[in-house]
Design a protein around this motif. Sequence first.
Motif, short mmCIF file in Angstrom:
data_model
loop_
_atom_site.label_atom_id
_atom_site.label_comp_id
_atom_site.label_asym_id
_atom_site.label_seq_id
_atom_site.Cartn_x
_atom_site.Cartn_y
_atom_site.Cartn_z
N GLN A 10 0.82 -1.21 0.00
CA GLN A 10 0.00 0.00 0.00
C GLN A 10 0.86 1.27 0.00
O GLN A 10 0.42 2.33 0.45
CB GLN A 10 -0.99 0.03 1.17
CG GLN A 10 -2.02 -1.08 1.15
CD GLN A 10 -3.16 -0.86 2.12
OE1 GLN A 10 -3.26 0.20 2.73
NE2 GLN A 10 -4.01 -1.85 2.26
N GLN A 11 2.08 1.17 -0.54
CA GLN A 11 2.92 2.35 -0.71
C GLN A 11 2.60 2.98 -2.07
O GLN A 11 2.51 2.29 -3.09
CB GLN A 11 4.40 1.98 -0.63
CG GLN A 11 5.32 3.20 -0.67
CD GLN A 11 6.79 2.80 -0.54
OE1 GLN A 11 7.17 1.67 -0.84
NE2 GLN A 11 7.63 3.73 -0.10
N ILE A 12 2.44 4.28 -2.06
CA ILE A 12 2.08 4.99 -3.29
C ILE A 12 3.27 5.03 -4.22
O ILE A 12 4.35 5.53 -3.88
CB ILE A 12 1.60 6.42 -2.96
CG1 ILE A 12 0.36 6.39 -2.07
CG2 ILE A 12 1.29 7.19 -4.25
CD1 ILE A 12 -0.11 7.77 -1.63
N LYS A 13 3.04 4.52 -5.44
CA LYS A 13 4.07 4.54 -6.47
C LYS A 13 3.78 5.60 -7.53
O LYS A 13 4.70 6.03 -8.24
CB LYS A 13 4.16 3.17 -7.13
CG LYS A 13 4.61 2.07 -6.18
CD LYS A 13 6.03 2.33 -5.66
CE LYS A 13 6.54 1.20 -4.78
NZ LYS A 13 7.93 1.44 -4.31
N TYR A 14 2.54 5.96 -7.63
CA TYR A 14 2.16 7.02 -8.56
C TYR A 14 0.98 7.76 -7.97
O TYR A 14 0.05 7.17 -7.40
CB TYR A 14 1.78 6.45 -9.93
CG TYR A 14 1.12 7.47 -10.83
CD1 TYR A 14 1.87 8.43 -11.48
CD2 TYR A 14 -0.27 7.50 -10.98
CE1 TYR A 14 1.26 9.38 -12.28
CE2 TYR A 14 -0.89 8.44 -11.78
CZ TYR A 14 -0.12 9.39 -12.44
OH TYR A 14 -0.73 10.33 -13.23
N SER A 15 1.00 9.09 -8.12
CA SER A 15 -0.09 9.95 -7.65
C SER A 15 -0.31 11.04 -8.68
O SER A 15 0.64 11.71 -9.10
CB SER A 15 0.25 10.57 -6.29
OG SER A 15 -0.74 11.51 -5.92
N SER A 16 -1.61 11.19 -9.08
CA SER A 16 -1.92 12.25 -10.02
C SER A 16 -1.96 13.62 -9.35
O SER A 16 -2.02 14.65 -10.03
CB SER A 16 -3.28 11.97 -10.70
OG SER A 16 -4.31 11.96 -9.73
N ASN A 17 -1.93 13.65 -8.03
CA ASN A 17 -1.91 14.90 -7.28
C ASN A 17 -0.98 14.71 -6.08
O ASN A 17 -1.40 14.28 -5.00
CB ASN A 17 -3.31 15.30 -6.83
CG ASN A 17 -3.35 16.71 -6.24
OD1 ASN A 17 -2.32 17.27 -5.87
ND2 ASN A 17 -4.55 17.28 -6.16
N SER A 18 0.29 15.04 -6.29
CA SER A 18 1.28 14.82 -5.24
C SER A 18 1.15 15.80 -4.09
O SER A 18 1.76 15.59 -3.03
CB SER A 18 2.70 14.92 -5.84
OG SER A 18 2.89 13.93 -6.83
N ASN A 19 0.38 16.85 -4.26
CA ASN A 19 0.19 17.80 -3.16
C ASN A 19 -0.67 17.22 -2.05
O ASN A 19 -0.56 17.63 -0.89
CB ASN A 19 -0.45 19.09 -3.68
CG ASN A 19 0.45 19.84 -4.64
OD1 ASN A 19 1.68 19.82 -4.49
ND2 ASN A 19 -0.14 20.49 -5.64
N VAL A 20 -1.54 16.28 -2.41
CA VAL A 20 -2.42 15.67 -1.41
C VAL A 20 -1.89 14.31 -0.97
O VAL A 20 -1.75 14.04 0.23
CB VAL A 20 -3.85 15.53 -1.98
CG1 VAL A 20 -4.79 14.91 -0.94
CG2 VAL A 20 -4.40 16.89 -2.42
#
Length: 568
Positions: A217-227
Amino acid sequence: MKFKTLKQRLIFTLTIGMLMSFMLMAFTSYNAIYSMQQNKINTSIVSALERFTDQCDRDYYNLMQITQQMMPQGYVGSDVDGYFFADQQFDKAMLSRRISNNIEMLTYSYPNVQLVMYYNPKDNAPLFSNLPPSEDLLLQHLPSLKQNLEISYQPPHSSGYRFSGGQVISVTRDAVFSNGLKLVLYAETKNDMGENFDDIFGSQHMPYILLQIDKNQQIKYSSNSNVFKVGQTLNLDSQKPSGTIEGYIWNRKDSHHGFTNVLLLPISSYNRELYAWRTNISLIAIFTLLVMVVTAIMLHQLIYKPLYIFEEEMEELGNGNMTMVDYNTGVEEFDHMFDQFNAMKMRIQTLMQDIENKERQRHKLEIEKLSYQINPHFLMNALNSAHWMAVMHQQHDIDSYISKLNYILSYSLGKSDQDTTLRTEIKMLKTYIELQKTRYDFEACINIEEGDYLDICVPRLILQPLAENAICHGLDENGILNIDISADYSDKIIKIIIADNGKGLDKQALEALLCPNGLDEDSFGQGIGLRYVYLMLESFYGRGDLMHIESEPDMGTKVMLVLPFQGR
């Protein structure tokens, strides 16, 4: 709770009706909004996420197929392996051209595939490619989504193609050739699911966030890295396909390649329609309250104002004011009620006039009765003297006649037999007939059924006037007078019939007799006796339908009394 006044009941009924309608409308609209949200938004989220995941799985699988053919054992990789062992420059040039053509042939059946190349990580330089790569492309700087042996999956990133700035997903694969050289196989394909998400949720003004996480459950991609930052660990319930986290609603979809796609929507945007519904339903509640107040005021004007007027009219009527008042309330039902009220006033006036007329008639009847008696006290005293003179001179017929006449006069004055019964009335009737037989030549047939009913109380002097009318006004010479008295115990009535076979009455005379109020023209004639009997029956029994008269010219007259066992 009991409501005693009409106003309380109207307000209660109006309030309950409005509240029930409002609650029904609120319940129905909420269910509609909630159902639409569940069916529209949730379905859109799940459907879009599934399509994105399926597309990613297909794209990664296609890229793996391409890199498989680029391995040393593949038909493209075998030419690359031969290129490293070629000694002549001409052979290398031919092999280089064939490698480029084979790469193009390999990607021809995959229209979304863009850059495919062999990359030397030692020199950070591409060897063979189908398209010109970007000059600053460094594969070791690409984000990694999942590592599976020699294969690495990259999440969405900028294309390595020099003349494209779009988003792609890619696969890198380590390969070792026969000469011991280690190369990295790189293949990328366009991924336009972000545009699809924009089309779906942008039209609904709902900002979304797309995440790709690994099995930890580690984020590898985020379309909004600010959140949600890359590298951040989420705490999602792995047993549920959806839930909430940090003010967002999330849905997840596992990929066949070992990672998970997560789509998040802000709860505020997700519930925007419910918030709008709350605002609208509050405005509707205020409007409903205003409508209820206006309706209550209108009902007060339409109902209570006429009722107040009607109450004042009732008070005026109670004070004896019978004046007709014409009201125009504008409500047909109330106008009709006032018309009926005026009609009631007219009927009351008519009844009062009738009562006055009846009182005058009763008073006149009393006067006529006193005139008819012609000072009976003096007459009785004179008859008593004549009776003793007949006894002293042994005049028995005169004695009997005077005694009977004295009894009749005494009975009519109430001097004897104060408690009048039918038996006493019959005795009085027989005495009267015996007296009349000494004067008139007629035959009397009296049939009386014996029974306890003869001791029932009846009005005084109701039989003698009927017999007198028959003898004095109906019978001719040698006439017959029939008197039948019997009782019907089942119906609890007494039937008295007095009939003669005399000259009878014509239609006009009979109608005059049947109308008691029209019998006051003849002061001492046939009408006074019938009117007296009618009034006595009405006074004693409270009914005016107990005496019936039938007569035809030359056929005689029949008078029938139907008396109840009990008076009123």
